[in-house]
Design an enzyme around this catalytic site. Structure first.
Site, PDB file in Angstrom:
ATOM      1  N   LYS A 195      14.693 -66.366-135.703  1.00 43.40           N
ATOM      2  CA  LYS A 195      15.290 -65.350-134.834  1.00 43.40           C
ATOM      3  C   LYS A 195      15.644 -66.012-133.504  1.00 43.40           C
ATOM      4  CE  LYS A 195      14.389 -60.976-132.529  1.00 43.40           C
ATOM      5  NZ  LYS A 195      13.502 -59.820-132.401  1.00 43.40           N
ATOM      6  N   LYS A 248      18.508 -64.423-138.115  1.00 39.63           N
ATOM      7  CA  LYS A 248      19.037 -63.381-137.242  1.00 39.63           C
ATOM      8  C   LYS A 248      19.460 -63.974-135.910  1.00 39.63           C
ATOM      9  CE  LYS A 248      17.423 -59.473-134.666  1.00 39.63           C
ATOM     10  NZ  LYS A 248      16.319 -58.656-134.280  1.00 39.63           N
TER      11      LYS A 248
HETATM   12  C1  PBG Z   1      12.726 -56.456-131.612  1.00 38.47           C
HETATM   13  C2  PBG Z   1      14.073 -56.559-132.215  1.00 38.47           C
HETATM   14  C3  PBG Z   1      15.327 -56.807-131.622  1.00 38.47           C
HETATM   15  C4  PBG Z   1      16.273 -56.662-132.647  1.00 38.47           C
HETATM   16  C5  PBG Z   1      15.565 -56.376-133.807  1.00 38.47           C
HETATM   17  N1  PBG Z   1      14.219 -56.343-133.526  1.00 38.47           N
HETATM   18  C6  PBG Z   1      15.698 -57.057-130.213  1.00 38.47           C
HETATM   19  C7  PBG Z   1      15.277 -58.257-129.506  1.00 38.47           C
HETATM   20  O1  PBG Z   1      14.617 -59.147-130.034  1.00 38.47           O
HETATM   21  O2  PBG Z   1      15.602 -58.319-128.325  1.00 38.47           O
HETATM   22  C8  PBG Z   1      17.761 -56.770-132.484  1.00 38.47           C
HETATM   23  C9  PBG Z   1      18.569 -56.037-133.519  1.00 38.47           C
HETATM   24  C10 PBG Z   1      20.006 -55.857-133.207  1.00 38.47           C
HETATM   25  O3  PBG Z   1      20.540 -56.380-132.203  1.00 38.47           O
HETATM   26  O4  PBG Z   1      20.655 -55.142-133.980  1.00 38.47           O
HETATM   27  N2  PBG Z   1      12.209 -57.520-131.002  1.00 38.47           N
END
Ligand code: PBG
Length: 325
Positions: A195, A248
């Site tokens: 991520k 992601k």
């Molecule tokens: C939680 C999380 C996030 C997303 C999914 N889980 C935001 C982040 O990490 O700031 C982003 C999902 C999206 O942008 O559709 N931490």
């Protein structure tokens, strides 16, 4: 195979040929639909930066789940925005927390759809960071227990899969241990393994009200410049017991999806994040792009890169388009 003996255009002459040699397919089977649960009833609050997406109270979460289930979507992914945020994320693991209530609501009325839950603390923290703070920094090991407790509370409420997204080291192992101890050894973990610290989460932070109050997430989420590091992250998650690995965002990281697919023998998920959705919606509203074709082309490219499943806000649009075919 040289021209003029070989003419690739022969097999592109019409749609029947094209159908027969098409290498990648996109089906409802591949889709996971994310939703944002908020307190109250009859709440359907538009998220301005994500046209067509809403914050929904549990009654509407159930309705929306019924709608996508009828369209053939196999799974939803739940995020929650609690009544109150604090410094210890108590809303995240409360037995009557917002996500726990949404899970129960869905399971009661739509038992036959998979409920996946995002396991993170940022939506529940007054400071908006994904873990417990210690002297202004996110304390990795202190966060692990809280994440595990959160996952167990989701499992107790009836979740089918948990998806930890906090990017803490050791989080998959901590969740696996916590779940097993609580008797959920059969509950899969979908790990947000690679991520990245991405600007493409911008609209999500409006949707989930989870923007960090200070600083950013670069001390725990990955540097967009790295792909070998993604392999190390995924290797750790696999060793700790991940059942599905995730990359992601998706579109700016197709190469990472491809490596994940080639280098690991586990199902790969990709998250087509909020910014990827909003860019297409915005350009389409401006009349600059054909929104439907842009959606197909993007999602097909994520599949072509190697994703088995795609988490996408487009899920109902895709399902509807497929049903109309
Ligand atoms: C939680 C999380 C996030 C997303 C999914 N889980 C935001 C982040 O990490 O700031 C982003 C999902 C999206 O942008 O559709 N931490």
């Amino acid at each position: 195979m040289n021209f003029p003996e070989y003419r690739p255009r022969r097999l592109r002459q019409n749609e029947n040929f094209r159908r027969m040699i098409r290498e990648t397919t996109l089906s409802v089977d591949n889709l996971i639909y994310p939703m944002f649960a908020v307190p109250g009833t009859k709440v359907k609050k538009p998220i301005t930066s994500m046209p067509g997406i809403f914050q929904l109270s549990v009654d509407y979460i159930v309705k929306e789940t019924q709608r996508v289930k009828a369209l053939g979507v196999p799974a939803v992914l739940l995020f929650g925005i609690p009544e109150e945020k604090d410094e210890v994320a108590s809303g995240a693991m409360a037995a009557d927390g917002i996500v726990q209530r949404a899970i129960k609501g869905i399971k009661e009325k739509v038992p036959d759809i998979l409920v996946i839950t995002d396991v993170c603390l940022c939506e529940y923290m007054s400071h908006g960071h994904c873990g417990m703070l210690e002297k202004g920094e996110v304390d990795n090991d202190a966060t692990l227990e809280v994440l595990a407790e959160t996952a167990v509370s989701h499992a107790r409420a009836g979740a089918d899969v948990v998806a930890p997204s906090a990017m803490m080291d050791g989080q998959i192992g901590a969740l696996r241990e916590g779940l097993d101890e609580a008797g959920f050894d059969n509950l899969p973990i979908m790990a947000y393994s690679a991520k990245y610290a991405s600007c493409f989460y911008g609209p999500f932070r409006e949707a989930a009200e989870s923007a960090p109050a200070f600083g950013d997430r670069r001390a725990y989420q990955m540097d967009p410049a790295n792909s070998d590091e993604a392999i190390r992250e995924i290797t750790l998650d696999v060793a700790e017991g991940a059942d599905v690995i995730m990359v992601k965002p998706a579109l700016a990281y197709l190469d990472v999806i491809r490596r994940a697919k080639e280098e690991f023998d586990l199902p790969v998920a990709a998250y087509n994040v909020s910014g990827e959705y909003s860019m297409i919606k915005a350009a389409s509203q401006m009349g600059w792009l054909d929104g439907e074709r842009a959606m197909w082309e993007s999602l097909t490219s994520i599949r072509r890169a190697g994703a088995d499943m795609i988490i996408t806000y487009f899920a109902p649009d895709v399902a509807q388009a497929l049903a109309a075919k």
